[in-house]
Design an enzyme around this catalytic site. Structure first.
Site, PDB file in Angstrom:
ATOM      1  N   GLU A  42       0.274   6.465  -5.776  1.00 35.70           N
ATOM      2  CA  GLU A  42      -1.035   6.011  -6.257  1.00 35.70           C
ATOM      3  C   GLU A  42      -0.905   5.288  -7.605  1.00 35.70           C
ATOM      4  OE1 GLU A  42      -3.570   9.488  -6.194  1.00 35.70           O
ATOM      5  OE2 GLU A  42      -4.076   9.179  -4.083  1.00 35.70           O
ATOM      6  N   LYS A  81      -8.510   9.059 -11.593  1.00 26.58           N
ATOM      7  CA  LYS A  81      -7.558   8.273 -10.778  1.00 26.58           C
ATOM      8  C   LYS A  81      -8.291   7.252  -9.925  1.00 26.58           C
ATOM      9  CE  LYS A  81      -6.959   9.209  -6.896  1.00 26.58           C
ATOM     10  NZ  LYS A  81      -6.201  10.315  -6.337  1.00 26.58           N
ATOM     11  N   ARG A 137      14.124   9.818  -4.399  1.00 22.41           N
ATOM     12  CA  ARG A 137      15.435  10.403  -4.105  1.00 22.41           C
ATOM     13  C   ARG A 137      15.807  10.374  -2.625  1.00 22.41           C
ATOM     14  NH1 ARG A 137      14.296  16.893  -5.130  1.00 22.41           N
ATOM     15  NH2 ARG A 137      12.603  17.129  -3.636  1.00 22.41           N
ATOM     16  N   TYR A 160       2.072  11.683  -3.441  1.00 24.10           N
ATOM     17  CA  TYR A 160       0.735  11.149  -3.718  1.00 24.10           C
ATOM     18  C   TYR A 160       0.650  10.442  -5.074  1.00 24.10           C
ATOM     19  CZ  TYR A 160      -1.652  14.054  -0.150  1.00 24.10           C
ATOM     20  OH  TYR A 160      -2.115  14.622   1.008  1.00 24.10           O
ATOM     21  N   CYS A 191      -8.338  13.476  -9.440  1.00 23.98           N
ATOM     22  CA  CYS A 191      -9.054  12.640  -8.449  1.00 23.98           C
ATOM     23  C   CYS A 191     -10.028  11.629  -9.050  1.00 23.98           C
ATOM     24  CB  CYS A 191      -9.866  13.498  -7.493  1.00 23.98           C
ATOM     25  SG  CYS A 191      -9.263  15.134  -7.195  1.00 23.98           S
ATOM     26  N   HIS A 196     -18.817  -3.803  15.785  1.00 28.13           N
ATOM     27  CA  HIS A 196     -18.112  -5.063  15.573  1.00 28.13           C
ATOM     28  C   HIS A 196     -18.815  -5.927  14.529  1.00 28.13           C
ATOM     29  CE1 HIS A 196     -15.424  -8.257  16.730  1.00 28.13           C
ATOM     30  NE2 HIS A 196     -16.435  -9.079  16.823  1.00 28.13           N
ATOM     31  N   ASP A 209      -5.005  25.342  -6.343  1.00 24.01           N
ATOM     32  CA  ASP A 209      -3.594  24.953  -6.489  1.00 24.01           C
ATOM     33  C   ASP A 209      -2.697  26.102  -6.961  1.00 24.01           C
ATOM     34  OD1 ASP A 209      -4.619  22.501  -5.856  1.00 24.01           O
ATOM     35  OD2 ASP A 209      -3.965  21.471  -7.677  1.00 24.01           O
ATOM     36  N   GLU A 213     -13.214  -0.272  14.462  1.00 23.42           N
ATOM     37  CA  GLU A 213     -13.513  -0.375  15.896  1.00 23.42           C
ATOM     38  C   GLU A 213     -12.229  -0.277  16.725  1.00 23.42           C
ATOM     39  OE1 GLU A 213     -14.821  -4.276  17.521  1.00 23.42           O
ATOM     40  OE2 GLU A 213     -14.437  -5.037  15.513  1.00 23.42           O
ATOM     41  N   CYS A 270      -9.168  17.895 -11.119  1.00 16.35           N
ATOM     42  CA  CYS A 270      -9.854  16.836 -10.362  1.00 16.35           C
ATOM     43  C   CYS A 270     -10.724  15.964 -11.261  1.00 16.35           C
ATOM     44  CB  CYS A 270     -10.690  17.460  -9.252  1.00 16.35           C
ATOM     45  SG  CYS A 270     -11.589  16.221  -8.318  1.00 16.35           S
ATOM     46  N   ALA A 330      -6.207  11.563   1.881  1.00 18.94           N
ATOM     47  CA  ALA A 330      -6.010  10.135   1.633  1.00 18.94           C
ATOM     48  C   ALA A 330      -5.052   9.959   0.473  1.00 18.94           C
ATOM     49  CB  ALA A 330      -7.336   9.473   1.288  1.00 18.94           C
TER      50      ALA A 330
HETATM   51  P1  NDP Z   1       4.126  15.598  -4.151  1.00 19.44           P
HETATM   52  O1  NDP Z   1       4.586  16.946  -3.755  1.00 19.44           O
HETATM   53  O2  NDP Z   1       3.147  14.888  -3.312  1.00 19.44           O
HETATM   54  O3  NDP Z   1       5.396  14.646  -4.310  1.00 19.44           O
HETATM   55  C1  NDP Z   1       6.447  14.980  -5.138  1.00 19.44           C
HETATM   56  C2  NDP Z   1       7.499  13.918  -5.007  1.00 19.44           C
HETATM   57  O4  NDP Z   1       8.505  14.109  -5.986  1.00 19.44           O
HETATM   58  C3  NDP Z   1       8.184  13.924  -3.659  1.00 19.44           C
HETATM   59  O5  NDP Z   1       8.412  12.602  -3.302  1.00 19.44           O
HETATM   60  C4  NDP Z   1       9.473  14.665  -3.952  1.00 19.44           C
HETATM   61  O6  NDP Z   1      10.521  14.289  -3.129  1.00 19.44           O
HETATM   62  C5  NDP Z   1       9.776  14.211  -5.355  1.00 19.44           C
HETATM   63  N1  NDP Z   1      10.563  15.179  -6.111  1.00 19.44           N
HETATM   64  C6  NDP Z   1      10.380  16.511  -6.182  1.00 19.44           C
HETATM   65  N2  NDP Z   1      11.287  17.077  -7.013  1.00 19.44           N
HETATM   66  C7  NDP Z   1      12.055  16.071  -7.468  1.00 19.44           C
HETATM   67  C8  NDP Z   1      13.165  16.004  -8.345  1.00 19.44           C
HETATM   68  N3  NDP Z   1      13.672  17.106  -8.921  1.00 19.44           N
HETATM   69  N4  NDP Z   1      13.711  14.807  -8.591  1.00 19.44           N
HETATM   70  C9  NDP Z   1      13.231  13.694  -8.011  1.00 19.44           C
HETATM   71  N5  NDP Z   1      12.184  13.690  -7.171  1.00 19.44           N
HETATM   72  C10 NDP Z   1      11.599  14.858  -6.903  1.00 19.44           C
HETATM   73  O7  NDP Z   1       3.637  15.782  -5.643  1.00 19.44           O
HETATM   74  P2  NDP Z   1       2.720  14.886  -6.585  1.00 19.44           P
HETATM   75  O8  NDP Z   1       3.177  15.240  -7.944  1.00 19.44           O
HETATM   76  O9  NDP Z   1       2.723  13.470  -6.174  1.00 19.44           O
HETATM   77  O10 NDP Z   1       1.274  15.472  -6.307  1.00 19.44           O
HETATM   78  C11 NDP Z   1       1.028  16.870  -6.375  1.00 19.44           C
HETATM   79  C12 NDP Z   1      -0.022  17.297  -5.386  1.00 19.44           C
HETATM   80  O11 NDP Z   1      -1.294  16.890  -5.864  1.00 19.44           O
HETATM   81  C13 NDP Z   1       0.083  16.654  -4.006  1.00 19.44           C
HETATM   82  O12 NDP Z   1       0.942  17.334  -3.152  1.00 19.44           O
HETATM   83  C14 NDP Z   1      -1.334  16.696  -3.529  1.00 19.44           C
HETATM   84  O13 NDP Z   1      -1.543  17.947  -2.909  1.00 19.44           O
HETATM   85  C15 NDP Z   1      -2.145  16.594  -4.791  1.00 19.44           C
HETATM   86  N6  NDP Z   1      -2.691  15.218  -4.968  1.00 19.44           N
HETATM   87  C16 NDP Z   1      -3.563  14.741  -4.059  1.00 19.44           C
HETATM   88  C17 NDP Z   1      -4.078  13.464  -4.186  1.00 19.44           C
HETATM   89  C18 NDP Z   1      -5.027  12.947  -3.172  1.00 19.44           C
HETATM   90  O14 NDP Z   1      -5.598  13.733  -2.428  1.00 19.44           O
HETATM   91  N7  NDP Z   1      -5.206  11.636  -3.079  1.00 19.44           N
HETATM   92  C19 NDP Z   1      -3.700  12.601  -5.299  1.00 19.44           C
HETATM   93  C20 NDP Z   1      -2.759  13.196  -6.184  1.00 19.44           C
HETATM   94  C21 NDP Z   1      -2.279  14.465  -6.016  1.00 19.44           C
HETATM   95  P3  NDP Z   1      10.783  14.934  -1.677  1.00 19.44           P
HETATM   96  O15 NDP Z   1       9.812  14.276  -0.760  1.00 19.44           O
HETATM   97  O16 NDP Z   1      12.188  14.565  -1.391  1.00 19.44           O
HETATM   98  O17 NDP Z   1      10.569  16.387  -1.803  1.00 19.44           O
END
Ligand code: NDP
Length: 460
Positions: A183, A51, A200, A179, A48, A437, A304, A442, A43, A342
Site C-alpha cells: 500500500e 492510509k 525476501r 499489506y 486504515c 452495464h 490484533d 458485470e 485504524c 482489500a
Molecule cells: P504482513 O504480515 O501483511 O506482511 C509482512 C511482510 O513482511 C511479508 O511480506 C513478510 O514476508 C515480510 N517479512 C516478515 N518478516 C520479515 C523479515 N524478518 N525480513 C524481511 N521481510 C519480512 O504485515 P504488514 O506489516 O504489511 O501488515 C500487518 C497487518 O496489518 C496485516 O497482516 C493486516 O492484517 C493488517 N493491515 C491490513 C490492511 C488492510 O486491510 N488494507 C492494511 C494494512 C495492514 P513473508 O511473506 O515471506 O512472510
C-alpha cells in the site's frame, strides 16, 4: 469478587476496545477505558483511515494524466505534502474527538493512561491508582516489527512515522511484501517518489491468490515501482543527507527514506499478563477461545493483540460479541470465515474466500472462472492497464467459494461479493443475476466460460 470499582475495565481505546466498552455500557455495565496514546487506535490514528486518505491523494496524478484523453487540458499540477499531512491530521483529530464523544454519551469513563494488570481483577494506572474490575478486556493492538537486527536499523522508519514525515521523500525504499509495504509503495509512487520494494520471497503478497499476486506485481512495475524479490535489506548507511541501502544480493540502493513493513507484533509486553495468569499463544498473541476469553476466566482479549485476523472490522465484531456475551446475556461467537479484505495498493485488490490453491487443496473439484480485460475508462485515456477478476467455484456444489478482483473499485466490489459468498451463492445465482452495464463488476455475472477445472486426485 468482594468489591469492585467497575464492572469492566478495558485496556486499549482502539476499534475493538471502544466498541466493547460502548456496548457493555449500553447493557448496563459500569465501564472504564484506559488509553495511553490517542482514542481510535491503529485504524483511526495510524492505520486504515489516514492510509486511505493518503491513497486518495496518491491517485489524483493518474486521474490528471487520464483526463487528457477525455479532452481536458490540466495545467501543470503540483503536490504539497505538508498540506496533505495537515489536512489528514485535522480529520484524524475530528475522528478521535468523535470516539471520545461516543464513549462519553454511553457513560464510559476514559482515562488517558497506561494500565497494567496486577492480578486477574486489579489494574494499575501509570500515575498510581488501582482499579478493581469484575472483567478486564485487553484490546491493546499491535505494533510494527523491524525484523532481524541489522546495522543501521535506527535509520529505518515504520508506517507510524510515514504518516508524519516532515519532508516528502523523492526516493523511498520499502522492505516487506504484505499489506502495508504494497500500500505504501503505491502511495509514495502515486505522489511522485521513486519507489523500490524489497521482498525476501519469490513474489509479494503471500497468502493471496497466485494470479492476483502476479497481476499486481506486473501492474505495479508498469506504474514505475521497482520490485526486487529474493533479497533482504542487509544494512542501512547514513550517507549524509540520504541513505545507502545494502541488500543481501550485494546491490546498493540510495534512498531518502527507508521503511520496513515486515509485520506487526501484538502489544503484550510489560502489561502484567503473566502475573495475572494470561497465556500467550504460539502465534505470539494472547490465547483466547471462540468467545475471546483468555486462560483467566474474567479476562478477555480482542483484536490484533490476539493475532487472529488483524483487521479493524474483525476487532469490532470481536469487541461487540464479547460485550453481548458477558454483559448482554447473549453468548456470541465471531465467525472468522469468509472475511473480505482489500489491499489499497495501486492497483487495488479486493478479495473474499478461498484462493485457487486453497480450493484445490480442500475441495474434490474446483472450477475457475477468470476475466482479464482493459477497463472502459482506459480506452480513451490510453492507460495500459488490465483488470483481473476471478471466481473460485466448488465444482461439485457449484458454490462460489472465492472472489478475487484487481483493479479500480476492487475493494467496493469485494464487499458486495462477500455477501453472496457468505450466503453460499452458487455460480448459477451469479449467472442468473442481470449484468449492470457498463461496469467492470458485470464481468462477475457474465463469466460463463469455464477456463479451468481441477479434480483432486484421490491419492493426493
Ligand atoms: P504482513 O504480515 O501483511 O506482511 C509482512 C511482510 O513482511 C511479508 O511480506 C513478510 O514476508 C515480510 N517479512 C516478515 N518478516 C520479515 C523479515 N524478518 N525480513 C524481511 N521481510 C519480512 O504485515 P504488514 O506489516 O504489511 O501488515 C500487518 C497487518 O496489518 C496485516 O497482516 C493486516 O492484517 C493488517 N493491515 C491490513 C490492511 C488492510 O486491510 N488494507 C492494511 C494494512 C495492514 P513473508 O511473506 O515471506 O512472510
Amino acid at each position: 469478587m468482594a468489591e469492585r470499582d467497575v464492572d469492566l475495565f478495558v485496556i486499549g481505546g482502539g476499534s475493538g476496545g471502544v466498541r466493547a466498552a460502548r456496548i457493555a455500557a449500553e447493557h448496563g455495565a459500569s465501564v472504564t477505558v484506559a488509553e495511553e496514546y490517542r482514542l481510535g487506535g491503529t485504524c483511526v490514528i495510524r492505520g486504515c483511515v489516514p492510509k486511505k486518505l493518503l491513497v486518495y491523494a496518491s491517485r489524483f496524478h493518474a486521474e490528471f494524466e487520464d483526463a487528457a484523453g477525455y479532452g481536458w487540458t490540466v495545467p501543470h499540477s503540483s503536490f504539497d505534502w505538508t498540506t496533505l499531512i495537515a489536512n489528514k491530521d485535522r480529520e484524524i483529530a475530528r475522528l478521535e474527538a468523535a470516539y471520545g464523544a461516543t464513549l462519553a454519551k454511553a457513560g464510559v469513563k476514559v482515562v488517558k493512561n497506561r494500565a497494567t494488570l496486577i492480578d486477574a481483577h486489579t489494574v494499575e494506572l501509570a500515575d498510581g491508582p488501582r482499579v478493581r474490575a469484575g472483567y478486564v478486556l485487553v484490546a491493546t493492538g499491535a505494533t510494527p516489527s523491524y525484523g532481524d537486527p541489522i546495522p543501521g536499523i535506527e535509520h529505518v522508519i515504520s508506517s507510524n512515522e510515514a504518516f508524519h514525515l516532515p519532508h516528502f521523500p523523492r526516493r523511498v525504499l520499502i522492505q516487506g511484501g504484505g499489506y502495508i509495504a504494497v500500500e505504501f509503495a503505491g502511495i509514495f509512487a502515486g505522489l511522485g517518489s521513486h519507489v523500490t520494494l524489497i521482498y525476501r520471497g519469490e513474489n509479494i503478497l503471500r497468502g493471496f491468490d497466485d494470479e492476483v499476486r502476479h497481476h499486481v506485481r506486473m501492474e505495479m512495475e508498469a506504474r514505475g515501482m521497482r520490485v526486487l524479490t529474493g533479497c533482504k535489506v542487509a544494512a542501512v548507511e547514513n550517507a549524509g543527507g540520504h541513505f545507502l541501502v545494502r541488500l543481501s544480493s550485494g546491490n546498493h540502493i540510495p534512498a531518502d527514506r527507508v521503511m520496513f513493513a515486515v509485520g506487526r507484533a501484538p502489544n503484550i509486553a510489560k502489561m502484567g499478563l503473566k502475573d495475572a495468569g494470561v497465556e500467550i499463544a504460539k502465534n505470539g498473541g494472547i490465547a483466547v477461545d471462540e468467545y475471546s476469553r483468555t486462560t483467566v476466566a474474567n479476562i478477555y482479549a480482542v483484536g490484533d493483540v490476539t493475532n487472529r485476523i488483524n483487521l479493524t472490522p474483525v476487532a469490532i465484531r470481536e469487541g461487540h460479541a464479547f460485550a453481548d456475551t458477558v454483559f448482554g446475556g447473549k453468548p456470541t461467537k465471531v465467525d472468522h470465515t469468509n472475511v473480505p479484505t482489500a489491499v489499497f495498493s495501486d492497483p487495488e485488490i479486493g478479495t473474499v474466500g478461498l484462493t485457487e490453491a486453497q480450493a484445490r487443496e480442500r475441495l474434490a473439484q474446483t472450477d475457475i472462472y477468470k476475466a482479464m480485460f482493459k477497463p472502459l475508462k482506459a480506452t480513451l485515456s490510453g492507460r495500459d492497464t488490465t483488470v483481473l477478476m476471478k471466481l473460485v467455484v466448488d465444482g461439485l456444489s457449484d458454490r462460489v467459494v472465492g472472489c478475487h478482483v484487481v483493479g479500480e473499485g476492487a475493494a467496493e466490489i469485494a464487499q458486495v461479493a462477500a455477501v453472496a459468498v457468505k450466503m453460499g451463492a452458487k455460480k448459477a445465482d451469479f449467472d442468473a443475476t442481470m449484468a449492470l452495464h457498463p461496469t467492470a463488476a458485470e464481468e462477475l455475472v457474465t463469466m460463463r466460460k469455464r477456463s479451468a477445472t481441477y479434480a483432486r486426485v484421490a491419492a493426493e
